[in-house]
Design a protein around this motif. Structure first.
Motif, PDB file in Angstrom:
ATOM      1  N   ASP A 164       0.807  -1.222   0.000  1.00 53.42           N
ATOM      2  CA  ASP A 164       0.000   0.000   0.000  1.00 53.42           C
ATOM      3  C   ASP A 164       0.845   1.280   0.000  1.00 53.42           C
ATOM      4  O   ASP A 164       0.532   2.245   0.701  1.00 53.42           O
ATOM      5  CB  ASP A 164      -0.952   0.011   1.191  1.00 53.42           C
ATOM      6  N   GLY A 165       1.904   1.290  -0.773  1.00 54.62           N
ATOM      7  CA  GLY A 165       2.729   2.480  -0.877  1.00 54.62           C
ATOM      8  C   GLY A 165       4.208   2.149  -0.900  1.00 54.62           C
ATOM      9  O   GLY A 165       4.594   0.983  -1.042  1.00 54.62           O
ATOM     10  N   ILE A 166       5.011   3.182  -0.752  1.00 58.65           N
ATOM     11  CA  ILE A 166       6.469   3.024  -0.735  1.00 58.65           C
ATOM     12  C   ILE A 166       6.943   3.127   0.703  1.00 58.65           C
ATOM     13  O   ILE A 166       6.573   4.068   1.417  1.00 58.65           O
ATOM     14  CB  ILE A 166       7.142   4.109  -1.595  1.00 58.65           C
ATOM     15  N   TYR A 167       7.744   2.168   1.120  1.00 56.62           N
ATOM     16  CA  TYR A 167       8.219   2.119   2.510  1.00 56.62           C
ATOM     17  C   TYR A 167       9.715   2.374   2.598  1.00 56.62           C
ATOM     18  O   TYR A 167      10.452   2.188   1.621  1.00 56.62           O
ATOM     19  CB  TYR A 167       7.883   0.755   3.119  1.00 56.62           C
ATOM     20  N   ALA A 177       9.318  -0.454   9.492  1.00 57.53           N
ATOM     21  CA  ALA A 177       9.278   0.238   8.206  1.00 57.53           C
ATOM     22  C   ALA A 177       8.124   1.234   8.193  1.00 57.53           C
ATOM     23  O   ALA A 177       7.034   0.948   8.691  1.00 57.53           O
ATOM     24  CB  ALA A 177       9.114  -0.769   7.077  1.00 57.53           C
ATOM     25  N   THR A 178       8.381   2.411   7.657  1.00 50.34           N
ATOM     26  CA  THR A 178       7.352   3.446   7.605  1.00 50.34           C
ATOM     27  C   THR A 178       6.989   3.764   6.152  1.00 50.34           C
ATOM     28  O   THR A 178       7.844   3.739   5.267  1.00 50.34           O
ATOM     29  CB  THR A 178       7.828   4.738   8.296  1.00 50.34           C
ATOM     30  N   ARG A 179       5.724   4.060   5.963  1.00 49.69           N
ATOM     31  CA  ARG A 179       5.250   4.403   4.619  1.00 49.69           C
ATOM     32  C   ARG A 179       5.440   5.889   4.365  1.00 49.69           C
ATOM     33  O   ARG A 179       5.070   6.722   5.176  1.00 49.69           O
ATOM     34  CB  ARG A 179       3.778   4.034   4.456  1.00 49.69           C
ATOM     35  N   TYR A 180       6.018   6.193   3.217  1.00 45.30           N
ATOM     36  CA  TYR A 180       6.123   7.586   2.805  1.00 45.30           C
ATOM     37  C   TYR A 180       4.779   8.033   2.233  1.00 45.30           C
ATOM     38  O   TYR A 180       4.172   7.326   1.429  1.00 45.30           O
ATOM     39  CB  TYR A 180       7.188   7.753   1.715  1.00 45.30           C
ATOM     40  N   GLN A 181       4.328   9.207   2.644  1.00 41.87           N
ATOM     41  CA  GLN A 181       3.126   9.773   2.024  1.00 41.87           C
ATOM     42  C   GLN A 181       3.467  10.479   0.723  1.00 41.87           C
ATOM     43  O   GLN A 181       2.677  10.469  -0.217  1.00 41.87           O
ATOM     44  CB  GLN A 181       2.435  10.747   2.989  1.00 41.87           C
ATOM     45  N   HIS A 182       4.644  11.089   0.696  1.00 40.72           N
ATOM     46  CA  HIS A 182       5.076  11.791  -0.517  1.00 40.72           C
ATOM     47  C   HIS A 182       6.587  11.726  -0.660  1.00 40.72           C
ATOM     48  O   HIS A 182       7.322  11.758   0.335  1.00 40.72           O
ATOM     49  CB  HIS A 182       4.633  13.254  -0.496  1.00 40.72           C
ATOM     50  N   LEU A 183       7.045  11.604  -1.897  1.00 45.83           N
ATOM     51  CA  LEU A 183       8.471  11.642  -2.225  1.00 45.83           C
ATOM     52  C   LEU A 183       8.652  12.497  -3.474  1.00 45.83           C
ATOM     53  O   LEU A 183       7.770  12.557  -4.325  1.00 45.83           O
ATOM     54  CB  LEU A 183       9.003  10.227  -2.511  1.00 45.83           C
ATOM     55  N   SER A 184       9.795  13.132  -3.562  1.00 42.39           N
ATOM     56  CA  SER A 184      10.148  13.771  -4.822  1.00 42.39           C
ATOM     57  C   SER A 184      10.797  12.711  -5.713  1.00 42.39           C
ATOM     58  O   SER A 184      11.253  11.667  -5.232  1.00 42.39           O
ATOM     59  CB  SER A 184      11.119  14.930  -4.588  1.00 42.39           C
ATOM     60  N   PHE A 185      10.839  12.983  -7.006  1.00 40.91           N
ATOM     61  CA  PHE A 185      11.491  12.047  -7.914  1.00 40.91           C
ATOM     62  C   PHE A 185      12.952  11.854  -7.532  1.00 40.91           C
ATOM     63  O   PHE A 185      13.467  10.724  -7.533  1.00 40.91           O
ATOM     64  CB  PHE A 185      11.395  12.555  -9.361  1.00 40.91           C
ATOM     65  N   ALA A 190      17.440   8.672  -5.573  1.00 37.27           N
ATOM     66  CA  ALA A 190      18.633   8.668  -4.722  1.00 37.27           C
ATOM     67  C   ALA A 190      18.571   7.563  -3.671  1.00 37.27           C
ATOM     68  O   ALA A 190      19.594   6.939  -3.357  1.00 37.27           O
ATOM     69  CB  ALA A 190      18.793  10.027  -4.049  1.00 37.27           C
ATOM     70  N   LYS A 191      17.376   7.302  -3.136  1.00 40.37           N
ATOM     71  CA  LYS A 191      17.228   6.279  -2.097  1.00 40.37           C
ATOM     72  C   LYS A 191      17.048   4.883  -2.675  1.00 40.37           C
ATOM     73  O   LYS A 191      16.956   3.914  -1.916  1.00 40.37           O
ATOM     74  CB  LYS A 191      16.030   6.620  -1.207  1.00 40.37           C
ATOM     75  N   ASN A 192      16.988   4.788  -4.002  1.00 41.12           N
ATOM     76  CA  ASN A 192      16.856   3.495  -4.673  1.00 41.12           C
ATOM     77  C   ASN A 192      15.700   2.685  -4.074  1.00 41.12           C
ATOM     78  O   ASN A 192      15.849   1.513  -3.734  1.00 41.12           O
ATOM     79  CB  ASN A 192      18.165   2.693  -4.578  1.00 41.12           C
ATOM     80  N   LEU A 193      14.538   3.309  -3.990  1.00 37.67           N
ATOM     81  CA  LEU A 193      13.388   2.698  -3.335  1.00 37.67           C
ATOM     82  C   LEU A 193      12.618   1.749  -4.245  1.00 37.67           C
ATOM     83  O   LEU A 193      11.617   1.179  -3.838  1.00 37.67           O
ATOM     84  CB  LEU A 193      12.452   3.798  -2.815  1.00 37.67           C
ATOM     85  N   GLN A 194      13.055   1.601  -5.481  1.00 34.87           N
ATOM     86  CA  GLN A 194      12.455   0.669  -6.431  1.00 34.87           C
ATOM     87  C   GLN A 194      10.968   0.939  -6.640  1.00 34.87           C
ATOM     88  O   GLN A 194      10.142   0.028  -6.700  1.00 34.87           O
ATOM     89  CB  GLN A 194      12.682  -0.775  -5.967  1.00 34.87           C
ATOM     90  N   VAL A 195      10.643   2.239  -6.720  1.00 27.80           N
ATOM     91  CA  VAL A 195       9.278   2.633  -7.057  1.00 27.80           C
ATOM     92  C   VAL A 195       8.967   2.147  -8.457  1.00 27.80           C
ATOM     93  O   VAL A 195       7.963   1.493  -8.712  1.00 27.80           O
ATOM     94  CB  VAL A 195       9.156   4.180  -7.023  1.00 27.80           C
ATOM     95  N   MET A 196       9.829   2.535  -9.365  1.00 32.39           N
ATOM     96  CA  MET A 196       9.818   2.099 -10.756  1.00 32.39           C
ATOM     97  C   MET A 196      11.287   2.030 -11.157  1.00 32.39           C
ATOM     98  O   MET A 196      12.167   2.452 -10.396  1.00 32.39           O
ATOM     99  CB  MET A 196       9.084   3.103 -11.652  1.00 32.39           C
ATOM    100  N   GLU A 229      -7.508  11.480  -2.046  1.00 30.11           N
ATOM    101  CA  GLU A 229      -7.384  11.172  -0.623  1.00 30.11           C
ATOM    102  C   GLU A 229      -5.987  10.636  -0.307  1.00 30.11           C
ATOM    103  O   GLU A 229      -5.203  10.314  -1.207  1.00 30.11           O
ATOM    104  CB  GLU A 229      -8.461  10.166  -0.210  1.00 30.11           C
ATOM    105  N   ASN A 230      -5.673  10.539   0.966  1.00 29.61           N
ATOM    106  CA  ASN A 230      -4.368  10.075   1.410  1.00 29.61           C
ATOM    107  C   ASN A 230      -4.294   8.547   1.274  1.00 29.61           C
ATOM    108  O   ASN A 230      -4.573   7.810   2.216  1.00 29.61           O
ATOM    109  CB  ASN A 230      -4.106  10.502   2.853  1.00 29.61           C
ATOM    110  N   GLU A 231      -3.935   8.094   0.085  1.00 31.45           N
ATOM    111  CA  GLU A 231      -3.834   6.658  -0.198  1.00 31.45           C
ATOM    112  C   GLU A 231      -2.551   6.409  -0.950  1.00 31.45           C
ATOM    113  O   GLU A 231      -2.233   7.121  -1.911  1.00 31.45           O
ATOM    114  CB  GLU A 231      -5.029   6.209  -1.030  1.00 31.45           C
ATOM    115  N   GLY A 232      -1.777   5.409  -0.521  1.00 29.79           N
ATOM    116  CA  GLY A 232      -0.533   5.086  -1.176  1.00 29.79           C
ATOM    117  C   GLY A 232       0.524   6.159  -0.962  1.00 29.79           C
ATOM    118  O   GLY A 232       0.480   6.925   0.010  1.00 29.79           O
ATOM    119  N   THR A 233       1.473   6.209  -1.885  1.00 29.46           N
ATOM    120  CA  THR A 233       2.561   7.187  -1.834  1.00 29.46           C
ATOM    121  C   THR A 233       2.613   7.951  -3.143  1.00 29.46           C
ATOM    122  O   THR A 233       2.672   7.349  -4.211  1.00 29.46           O
ATOM    123  CB  THR A 233       3.927   6.499  -1.604  1.00 29.46           C
TER     124      THR A 233
END
Length: 237
Positions: A164-167, A177-185, A190-196, A229-233
């Protein structure tokens, strides 16, 4: 409350179609996904889908070990076409009209990808399912989602996953582990979070195409994302 978006590009991984199965297509999961999409179309949202093929190709992994990368990638593209047809069939059973467009030409089965035709279908209220990625090896379906989203002038790319989002770390392993509500590209890269993959992220960043990563398994999650609404990241500039 009105929707925050008019036209969306939904990136649906092949793994999402498996459910808890090891590979293949879980019919119940596909039905659930179609119901989630149907709820969004009822809001007047135009929906395009890019589907992956990892669920089917995973079943062929032992045969594919050691295979030439280009050959393996083309096999993966064919797997996405199989998933697209399964998704289209489920949509038909649920009263949704959809069209499959493929980056590989298999005209006896699916239409070739034509941008203007895809946009016309969307304007007519049809769902467009894009298959075969970009049609080129070495490019993932994440990159195809970013590319198609920009080509059809989508307002956002939504990546539907099992999480349910990016952790900050793997929530299955790390209880803290915490879920990010928002990230910049730049943060996501830089954090190699494997979003895409990096190519897709860079493309979205350069073209200012926002992304949201959410769980397609949570009932109503897709609609909540659409409603702002506040869903996912969310990932944006």
């Amino acid at each position: 409350m009105p929707s925050a978006y008019k036209r969306i590009l939904l990136k649906l991984s092949g793994e999402a179609l498996m459910g808890d199965d090891k590979y293949g297509i879980n019919r119940n999961i596909v039905e659930h996904i179609v119901i989630e999409i149907a709820a969004v179309t009822q809001l007047g949202i135009e929906v395009a889908v890019v589907v992956g093929g990892g669920n089917i190709f995973r079943g062929m992994k032992s045969a594919g070990d050691g295979m030439d990368r280009v050959t393996a990638d083309y096999m993966g593209m064919l797997a996405t076409i199989m998933n697209a047809l399964a998704l289209q069939d489920a949509m038909k059973r649920n009263g949704l009209i959809s069209r499959v467009q493929s980056a590989l030409r298999i005209e006896q089965i699916v239409e070739p990808y034509i941008r203007n035709k895809a946009i016309r279908y969307l304007e007519e209220g049809k769902i467009v399912i894009f298959a075969a990625g970009t049609g080129n090896p070495f490019f993932t379906t994440d990159t195809a989602a970013a590319l198609r989203g920009m080509e059809i002038n989508a307002d956002i790319v939504l990546k539907a996953t099992k999480v349910d989002g990016i952790y900050s770390s793997d929530p299955k392993i790390d209880a803290n582990a915490t879920r990010y509500q928002h990230l910049s590209f730049d943060e996501a890269i830089a954090k190699n979070l494997q979003v895409m993959d990096a190519t897709a992220l860079t493309l979205c960043r350069d073209q200012k195409m926002p992304i949201n990563v959410f769980s397609i398994f949570k009932s109503g999650a897709l609609r909540r994302v659409i409603m702002g609404e506040n869903e996912g990241t969310s990932v944006s500039s």
